[in-house]
Design an enzyme around this catalytic site. Structure first.
Site, PDB file in Angstrom:
ATOM      1  CG  ASP A 199     123.287  15.680  36.685  1.00 56.69           C
ATOM      2  OD1 ASP A 199     123.443  14.443  36.648  1.00 56.69           O
ATOM      3  OD2 ASP A 199     124.171  16.488  36.358  1.00 56.69           O
ATOM      4  CG  HIS A 280     132.951  13.888  31.458  1.00 55.50           C
ATOM      5  ND1 HIS A 280     133.191  12.743  30.728  1.00 55.50           N
ATOM      6  CD2 HIS A 280     133.103  14.922  30.603  1.00 55.50           C
ATOM      7  CE1 HIS A 280     133.494  13.076  29.479  1.00 55.50           C
ATOM      8  NE2 HIS A 280     133.428  14.402  29.382  1.00 55.50           N
ATOM      9  NE  ARG A 281     127.690  17.366  38.447  1.00 53.43           N
ATOM     10  CZ  ARG A 281     126.975  18.402  38.039  1.00 53.43           C
ATOM     11  NH1 ARG A 281     125.708  18.234  37.724  1.00 53.43           N
ATOM     12  NH2 ARG A 281     127.529  19.578  37.909  1.00 53.43           N
ATOM     13  CB  ALA A 282     127.259   9.711  35.744  1.00 51.38           C
TER      14      ALA A 282
END
Length: 341
Positions: A199, A280-282
């Site tokens: 990720d 929220h990284r995506a």
């Protein structure tokens, strides 16, 4: 012939892989790219071929870490000391490079080492730079990244995220800038990365060999022609390489002017929610990738097409899947989702 690599503009197909690499050059903040595929699919060839199209950058002349000229806030201790003393720092233009990380590298080789004996004798810190020092401002390439020791992968990802390398030994510490683009390639048949590490890569993609007979034949012909006389082959496509270098340079300059309005942000959030991606990284990565794609296309406004071009790269490795289910994003489902927005 030393240092020559197959030209990037002559790689047949693999458009997603090439786009992922270019987007990271335009915006290193995207977070690097993981390229997965069976052996013989031009993974390493494509990454190393970036050497022929990478942009130039301004660095401080004589700095072992190639500090970005004018960015005082991220200068290394040596440049900062010279700057504070009022010494004039000279700018030097150098080309970005692909730095290889050997699979057998030790932690000291990666991070660099502190000479404690020198510290005790003189009271001054003496640091022997490692791979992360060479990688500053460049692409750090790790082939077979899934076979690298987990603690080294952690070290690379942490340094890439923070933009600095911190070394401490016996109470003596040293910090230097380590802002690089992490690119990893791997063959899934040899094992996978831990999900939490997966990720951390901004983009990811799975590639396969070309099955179209004409494209496959073209791969063979181009490689044989290159191998027979690399210098001549590169000279024949030098204009294409220079043009792409110029395009990437202009895209990097254009990026700060690229705007994504609230409608685009809402679309991105809707896509992420639709595919059930946690955290929220995506969302943030997809926004950065879409803006970089707009800059690559020479535009200052993000459109739905930019989301369409980058969503699979951002989401493929972040989707939840059941055991034995193939990784990847359903493109038809993505298209239906985008059409509904």
């Amino acid at each position: 012939m030393a240092g020559l690599s197959f030209p990037f503009t002559r790689i047949v197909g693999q458009d997603n892989m090439k786009r992922a690499l270019m987007l990271n050059v335009i915006d290193p903040g995207i977070g690097g790219v993981l390229i997965k595929g069976e052996k013989g699919t031009a993974k390493s060839t494509t990454v190393r071929s970036m050497n022929s199209v990478l942009p130039f950058r301004n660095v401080v002349q004589g700095c072992p870490f190639r500090c970005e000229y004018g960015r005082v806030e991220i200068y290394c201790p040596y440049c900062k000391e010279r700057y504070d003393k009022g010494e004039e720092l000279i700018s030097e233009k150098v080309r970005m490079r692909v730095i290889d990380l050997p699979l057998s590298a030790t932690e000291d080789r990666v991070s660099g080492t502190l000479d404690l004996e020198h510290v005790l004798k003189t009271g001054e810190k003496k640091f022997e730079p490692g791979v992360l020092a060479a990688a500053n401002g460049n692409i750090l390439y790790v082939d077979e990244v899934n076979l690298l020791d987990d603690h080294l992968v952690d070290l690379l990802l942490d340094s890439a995220a923070m933009g600095v390398n911190y070394v401490e030994r016996e109470g003596v510490s040293f910090t230097h800038p380590a802002r690089f683009i992490l690119v990893g390639t791997m063959n899934p048949e040899e094992g996978d990365l831990r999900p939490q590490l997966l990720d951390r890569f901004g983009l990811s993609l799975d590639i396969k060999g070309e099955m179209d007979p004409k494209k496959r034949a073209e791969v063979v012909k181009r490689r044989v022609e290159y191998d027979s006389d690399p210098e001549r082959y590169i000279a024949g496509v030098q204009k294409d390489l220079d043009d792409l270098c110029e395009r990437l340079t202009k895209a990097r300059e254009l990026l700060p002017k690229v705007v994504a309005d609230d409608t685009i942000v809402d679309m991105i959030v809707s896509v992420i929610i639709h595919f059930g991606v946690d955290g929220h990284r995506a969302d943030i990565t997809l926004l950065k990738a879409a803006k970089a794609n707009a800059a690559l296309e020479g535009r200052t406004k993000v459109t739905k097409d930019d989301i369409r071009a980058t969503a699979e790269l951002v989401l493929a490795h972040r989707l939840k899947r059941r055991p034995f289910e193939e990784a990847g994003l359903d493109r038809e489902e993505l298209e239906r989702c985008l059409q509904d927005l």
